[in-house]
Design a protein around this motif. Structure first.
Motif, mmCIF file in Angstrom:
data_model
loop_
_atom_site.group_PDB
_atom_site.id
_atom_site.type_symbol
_atom_site.label_atom_id
_atom_site.label_comp_id
_atom_site.label_asym_id
_atom_site.label_seq_id
_atom_site.Cartn_x
_atom_site.Cartn_y
_atom_site.Cartn_z
ATOM 1 N N LEU A 127 41.591 -34.532 65.189
ATOM 2 C CA LEU A 127 41.462 -34.533 63.737
ATOM 3 C C LEU A 127 40.700 -35.775 63.297
ATOM 4 C CD1 LEU A 127 45.022 -33.328 62.683
ATOM 5 C CD2 LEU A 127 42.872 -32.073 62.398
ATOM 6 N N ILE A 128 39.605 -35.576 62.568
ATOM 7 C CA ILE A 128 38.837 -36.675 61.982
ATOM 8 C C ILE A 128 39.138 -36.672 60.496
ATOM 9 C CG2 ILE A 128 36.528 -37.533 61.469
ATOM 10 C CD1 ILE A 128 35.557 -36.285 64.022
ATOM 11 N N ALA A 129 39.654 -37.790 59.997
ATOM 12 C CA ALA A 129 40.066 -37.806 58.594
ATOM 13 C C ALA A 129 39.706 -39.086 57.862
ATOM 14 C CB ALA A 129 41.571 -37.564 58.494
ATOM 15 N N SER A 130 39.507 -40.191 58.572
ATOM 16 C CA SER A 130 39.212 -41.442 57.876
ATOM 17 C C SER A 130 37.845 -41.343 57.211
ATOM 18 C CB SER A 130 39.232 -42.625 58.850
ATOM 19 O OG SER A 130 38.102 -42.597 59.697
ATOM 20 N N SER A 131 37.673 -42.081 56.111
ATOM 21 C CA SER A 131 36.414 -41.991 55.353
ATOM 22 C C SER A 131 35.226 -42.438 56.179
ATOM 23 C CB SER A 131 36.521 -42.842 54.075
ATOM 24 O OG SER A 131 36.819 -44.191 54.396
ATOM 25 N N SER A 132 35.388 -43.459 57.011
ATOM 26 C CA SER A 132 34.264 -43.934 57.827
ATOM 27 C C SER A 132 33.894 -42.908 58.886
ATOM 28 C CB SER A 132 34.616 -45.274 58.481
ATOM 29 O OG SER A 132 35.751 -45.136 59.328
ATOM 30 N N ASP A 133 34.901 -42.316 59.535
ATOM 31 C CA ASP A 133 34.613 -41.299 60.548
ATOM 32 C C ASP A 133 34.009 -40.045 59.921
ATOM 33 O OD1 ASP A 133 35.500 -42.932 62.537
ATOM 34 O OD2 ASP A 133 37.414 -41.919 62.856
ATOM 35 N N MET A 134 34.484 -39.687 58.745
ATOM 36 C CA MET A 134 33.926 -38.511 58.068
ATOM 37 C C MET A 134 32.476 -38.771 57.666
ATOM 38 S SD MET A 134 36.073 -35.969 57.971
ATOM 39 C CE MET A 134 35.855 -34.917 56.542
ATOM 40 N N ALA A 135 32.173 -39.995 57.258
ATOM 41 C CA ALA A 135 30.785 -40.326 56.906
ATOM 42 C C ALA A 135 29.884 -40.237 58.130
ATOM 43 C CB ALA A 135 30.724 -41.723 56.293
ATOM 44 N N SER A 136 30.399 -40.699 59.279
ATOM 45 C CA SER A 136 29.614 -40.615 60.513
ATOM 46 C C SER A 136 29.404 -39.160 60.908
ATOM 47 C CB SER A 136 30.326 -41.371 61.643
ATOM 48 O OG SER A 136 30.427 -42.747 61.350
ATOM 49 N N ALA A 137 30.465 -38.366 60.819
ATOM 50 C CA ALA A 137 30.355 -36.948 61.157
ATOM 51 C C ALA A 137 29.384 -36.245 60.217
ATOM 52 C CB ALA A 137 31.727 -36.281 61.097
ATOM 53 N N ALA A 138 29.424 -36.596 58.931
ATOM 54 C CA ALA A 138 28.521 -35.980 57.959
ATOM 55 C C ALA A 138 27.068 -36.273 58.314
ATOM 56 C CB ALA A 138 28.831 -36.490 56.553
ATOM 57 N N ALA A 139 26.788 -37.489 58.722
ATOM 58 C CA ALA A 139 25.422 -37.859 59.092
ATOM 59 C C ALA A 139 24.959 -37.071 60.318
ATOM 60 C CB ALA A 139 25.335 -39.360 59.358
ATOM 61 N N ILE A 140 25.831 -36.942 61.312
ATOM 62 C CA ILE A 140 25.478 -36.227 62.547
ATOM 63 C C ILE A 140 25.258 -34.746 62.267
ATOM 64 C CG2 ILE A 140 26.351 -35.511 64.808
ATOM 65 C CD1 ILE A 140 27.919 -38.205 64.837
ATOM 66 N N LEU A 141 26.184 -34.140 61.554
ATOM 67 C CA LEU A 141 26.102 -32.696 61.308
ATOM 68 C C LEU A 141 24.987 -32.357 60.331
ATOM 69 C CD1 LEU A 141 29.936 -31.987 61.170
ATOM 70 C CD2 LEU A 141 28.367 -31.495 63.055
ATOM 71 N N GLY A 142 24.713 -33.245 59.370
ATOM 72 C CA GLY A 142 23.590 -33.035 58.460
ATOM 73 C C GLY A 142 22.268 -33.087 59.198
ATOM 74 N N ALA A 143 22.129 -34.045 60.116
ATOM 75 C CA ALA A 143 20.895 -34.149 60.904
ATOM 76 C C ALA A 143 20.720 -32.922 61.791
ATOM 77 C CB ALA A 143 20.934 -35.419 61.749
ATOM 78 N N SER A 144 21.815 -32.390 62.311
ATOM 79 C CA SER A 144 21.739 -31.174 63.125
ATOM 80 C C SER A 144 21.274 -29.991 62.300
ATOM 81 C CB SER A 144 23.113 -30.885 63.746
ATOM 82 O OG SER A 144 23.087 -29.680 64.474
ATOM 83 N N ASP A 145 21.784 -29.878 61.065
ATOM 84 C CA ASP A 145 21.353 -28.792 60.182
ATOM 85 C C ASP A 145 19.856 -28.872 59.921
ATOM 86 O OD1 ASP A 145 23.612 -27.275 59.838
ATOM 87 O OD2 ASP A 145 23.596 -27.414 57.655
ATOM 88 N N ARG A 146 19.356 -30.077 59.700
ATOM 89 C CA ARG A 146 17.911 -30.250 59.471
ATOM 90 C C ARG A 146 17.110 -29.688 60.638
ATOM 91 N NH1 ARG A 146 14.499 -34.057 61.633
ATOM 92 N NH2 ARG A 146 12.508 -34.325 60.538
ATOM 93 N N ILE A 147 17.535 -29.978 61.854
ATOM 94 C CA ILE A 147 16.818 -29.489 63.029
ATOM 95 C C ILE A 147 16.875 -27.968 63.107
ATOM 96 C CG2 ILE A 147 16.894 -29.439 65.560
ATOM 97 C CD1 ILE A 147 17.720 -32.407 65.434
ATOM 98 N N ARG A 148 18.000 -27.405 62.719
ATOM 99 C CA ARG A 148 18.107 -25.940 62.737
ATOM 100 C C ARG A 148 17.120 -25.305 61.763
ATOM 101 N NH1 ARG A 148 23.714 -22.350 62.134
ATOM 102 N NH2 ARG A 148 22.882 -20.471 63.136
ATOM 103 N N PHE A 149 16.939 -25.922 60.614
ATOM 104 C CA PHE A 149 15.966 -25.420 59.642
ATOM 105 C C PHE A 149 14.534 -25.566 60.166
ATOM 106 C CE2 PHE A 149 19.312 -25.752 56.341
ATOM 107 C CZ PHE A 149 19.048 -24.610 55.614
ATOM 108 N N LEU A 150 14.255 -26.648 60.841
ATOM 109 C CA LEU A 150 12.874 -26.968 61.208
ATOM 110 C C LEU A 150 12.434 -26.378 62.535
ATOM 111 C CD1 LEU A 150 12.566 -30.702 60.087
ATOM 112 C CD2 LEU A 150 12.039 -28.624 58.808
ATOM 113 N N THR A 151 13.352 -25.784 63.296
ATOM 114 C CA THR A 151 12.991 -25.125 64.547
ATOM 115 C C THR A 151 12.781 -23.646 64.261
ATOM 116 O OG1 THR A 151 14.309 -26.735 65.807
ATOM 117 C CG2 THR A 151 13.702 -24.673 66.918
#
Length: 709
Positions: A505-529
């Motif tokens: 379980l990831i719940a802390s604000s800092s960990d959620m911010a890190s996860a958001a950055a990683i998953l957002g960057a992954s979404d970008r790649i999915r759009f651009l491939t």
């Protein structure tokens, strides 16, 4: 001084750091008859606001002053590089910075500054060249002001000088050279020397022919706009040095005879050149009235502006090496206005009729319906469910597998979730028996088969989940972040472990911010491939779609009308290709980032091992966590980053050759964030939030089941 003096169109650029220029500046400032305009601090602040933030070299570039003697005005301006960056910033990304730099290498000549005035000014305004050469012998008259953007203050001024002044007031750094005697047979070569493109807008048929012969010899492309139904001519003498001038429309005429011909003798040749049968009725009729009720043929500002737009686009294409072939085209605004149609978006969108629920009458049918309610990536339902009297067989169907489902691992998760649902239904109806898995069975089309054998076993714990399983839904509303209590976290952990899985379980604000950055960057790649984008869009179901029973209903995505309009844009492959070409598109991950940061937690459900059977175990655990989370009042949305089921660089290369390294880095960062063990594989990532139940349930395809009763 005569207003057409050739030196009266160049501003003087003064550098305050130069001692000689400082003397000139002091003299000009002290003259009470000279207007001084100083907007330097405002323009510097506007420069600082550009995105991305300009380099220090631009911000620190010393400013200049521009002295316009014909206006008796001194104006503060930014330095040449910062001036260009700020003035042309709004071109991006219609024209990229790199393209703008290439276009600045062009020298363009414009001959004939009635129609040519707007063309030259458009080229300068858009930054489509680095140097302009203008030619016209004529002076501005009042009758020219219906199409030349000059004023009564310019009457009597040479047309080329007037255009040069207007351009100088737009961009004092742009070099402009004026041939104020116009073009003659003797001056054509000097005018063409060093040109990359010629725009010819002269009235004389003699000069039209002479200048083209010379341009053809020098392999200079020639462009021309004619103010009737948006006629645009392109002659690519650079690519086709052997093509006839004016597309051969003059026929066998000896152009050497043109200077000696009368206006009346030239008319048949002019009409042949203009393709008289295609002229607008008003222009054609006006030609008949020349020298009778009309002094010259009509030209209106709107047609001139259309032609300037077309020529500007042609210059851009030539300068950037984009496709532009020789020929004639028409941009007929009148025709377009005659054929107006209602925009498709204004029409009511078709609606998808509600799915008729399956109403089985047997226990086997009830177990099957529960199994098929399991989740799957993109709701692709990658299975074939066959139910008999003694068992239910759930086979992984590889034909439904997208690229992101590397080695069918995501499909195996879906099969495991279906097995969990089937066990819950069997327990509820008192026919629970053992489950067997057959991975890569010999001679089978399916890489994984799961069989639930009916028996007389029971499990009150599973049976109590029957109604929650049938109510389980994907909730894509963003919701709000409500902290998870310890009891909720413990319940979710137990739900995963009972099915042989694990949970982080990831719940802390800092960990959620890190996860958001990683998953957002992954979404970008999915759009651009390209192939990943195509598959993602294929999963979406719009109202009226002929196959609504699989995939994701767009109205379940949690978007308002504005979001759905944006989705119309995001599903266009050519738009994604353009963003990929620019290595841009960071905003493509914004929706995912905002969803993650609005969540209570991320539940990462894992399994021990990496076989398809292991992933199926993880799928059962994920479904158990999902059902329990929903029972506890949480909204659940699965998250499937591109790299989720990749095990090595070969897998990542199959997903996206261009972005494989970035995907690998994102995957490593996420594994580090979640502290996964070396023997753990992620089955599914679940986003947990507080949100109202969704109004749209995912549909299920009856084609994926076989009932043998």
């Amino acid at each position: 001084m005569h207003p057409s003096d050739a030196n009266e169109y160049r501003p003087q650029i003064l550098d305050p750091t130069d001692s000689a220029d400082t003397i000139t500046l002091d003299r000009l400032r002290s003259d009470s008859h000279i207007q001084v305009l100083d907007h330097h601090s405002t323009e510097l602040e506007n420069l600082r606001r550009l995105r991305p933030e300009p380099a220090a070299a631009l911000l620190d570039e010393p400013g200049r002053w521009a002295w316009y003697p014909w206006r008796r005005t001194l104006v503060s301006i930014l330095g040449p590089n910062s001036f260009r960056a700020l003035r042309l910033d709004r071109n991006r990304n219609g024209i990229t910075i790199e393209e703008q730099t290439r276009l600045a290498e062009l020298t363009v000549g414009v001959a004939g500054l009635s129609v040519g005035h707007v063309i030259a000014h458009t080229l300068a305004t858009q930054g489509l060249c680095g140097r302009l050469r203008l030619a016209d012998f004529d002076r501005i008259e009042l009758s020219n002001l219906n199409r030349i953007p000059a004023t009564v203050f310019d009457l009597g001024l040479n047309k080329a000088v007037a255009a040069a002044r207007r351009i100088a007031e737009l961009d004092p750094y742009l070099p402009v050279e004026v041939f104020h005697a116009g073009l003659t047979a003797d001056s054509v070569d000097d005018f063409l020397d060093g040109l990359n493109v010629l725009v010819e807008e002269c009235d004389s048929l003699d000069i039209k022919a002479i200048v083209r012969v010379a341009a053809k010899h020098r392999r200079i492309p020639v462009l021309m706009a004619t103010s009737d139904r948006g006629i645009v001519d392109v002659e690519r003498f650079d690519d086709e040095p052997g093509r006839p001038i004016l597309h051969g429309l003059l026929g066998p005429l000896d152009i050497g005879l043109l200077p000696g011909m009368s206006s009346k003798e030239k008319i048949p040749h002019i009409l042949r050149h203009l393709e008289a049968e295609k002229l607008s009725p008003r222009t054609a009729a006006s030609l008949i009235e020349l020298d009778r009720t009309l002094a010259t043929w009509p030209q209106v500002a709107s047609e001139v502006i259309i032609g300037a737009s077309a020529v500007a686009e042609a210059v851009r294409r030539i300068g950037l090496g984009e496709e532009l072939r020789s020929g004639r085209g028409r941009i007929d605004i009148g025709w377009s206005l005659d054929h107006l149609a209602e925009p498709a978006m204004a029409a009511p969108r078709p609606t998808t009729p509600p799915q008729q629920p399956l109403v089985p009458t047997s226990v086997t049918g009830l177990v099957t319906v529960a199994a098929m309610r399991a989740p799957s990536g993109g709701n692709i339902q990658p299975w074939l469910i066959e139910a008999g009297d003694d068992e239910i067989v759930i086979s992984l169907a590889p034909q439904y597998s997208p690229t992101i489902d590397v080695a069918f691992r995501g499909s195996a998760v879906a099969v495991g979730a279906a097995v969990f649902n089937a066990r819950v239904a069997a327990a509820h109806h008192g026919v629970l028996g053992p489950v067997t898995f057959d991975e890569n069975p010999s001679g089978s089309w399916s890489p994984l088969k799961a069989t639930l054998w009916y028996g007389k076993g029971s499990s009150e714990e599973l049976a109590d989940l029957y109604e929650p399983v049938l109510r389980r839904e994907t909730n894509r509303d963003k919701g709000t972040a409500t902290p998870l209590t310890d009891s909720v976290a413990a319940a979710l952990t137990a739900a995963a472990e009972r099915e042989g899985g694990h949970i982080r379980l990831i719940a802390s604000s800092s960990d959620m911010a890190s996860a958001a950055a990683i998953l957002g960057a992954s979404d970008r790649i999915r759009f651009l491939t390209p192939h990943l984008h195509q598959e993602m869009i294929t999963e979406l179901r719009w109202p009226g779609d002929p196959d609504p029973d699989a995939g994701i209903d767009v109205h379940s995505l949690g978007f308002d009308d504005g979001g759905l309009v944006m989705l119309d844009l995001l599903r266009r492959p050519e738009v994604m290709a353009q963003l990929a070409d620019w290595n841009a598109g960071e905003a493509l991950g914004d929706d995912m980032r905002s969803r993650i940061t609005a969540s209570s937690a991320l539940a990462i459900v894992t399994t021990t091992g990496s076989t398809l059977r292991d992933y199926a175990t993880g799928g059962s655990a994920a479904e158990s966590v999902w059902v329990h989370a929903q029972q506890l009042g949480l909204a659940v949305q699965p998250i499937s980053p591109v790299w989720l089921y990749a095990h090595d660089i070969a897998d990542l290369e199959k997903l996206s050759t261009r972005f494989a390294d970035q995907l690998g880095q994102l995957q490593r960062e996420f594994i580090e964030l979640t502290r996964l063990g070396a023997d753990e594989s992620i089955a599914l990532i679940l986003r947990l939030a507080a949100a109202a139940p969704t109004a749209i349930a995912s549909r299920r395809s009856a084609d994926r089941i076989r009932l043998h009763q």
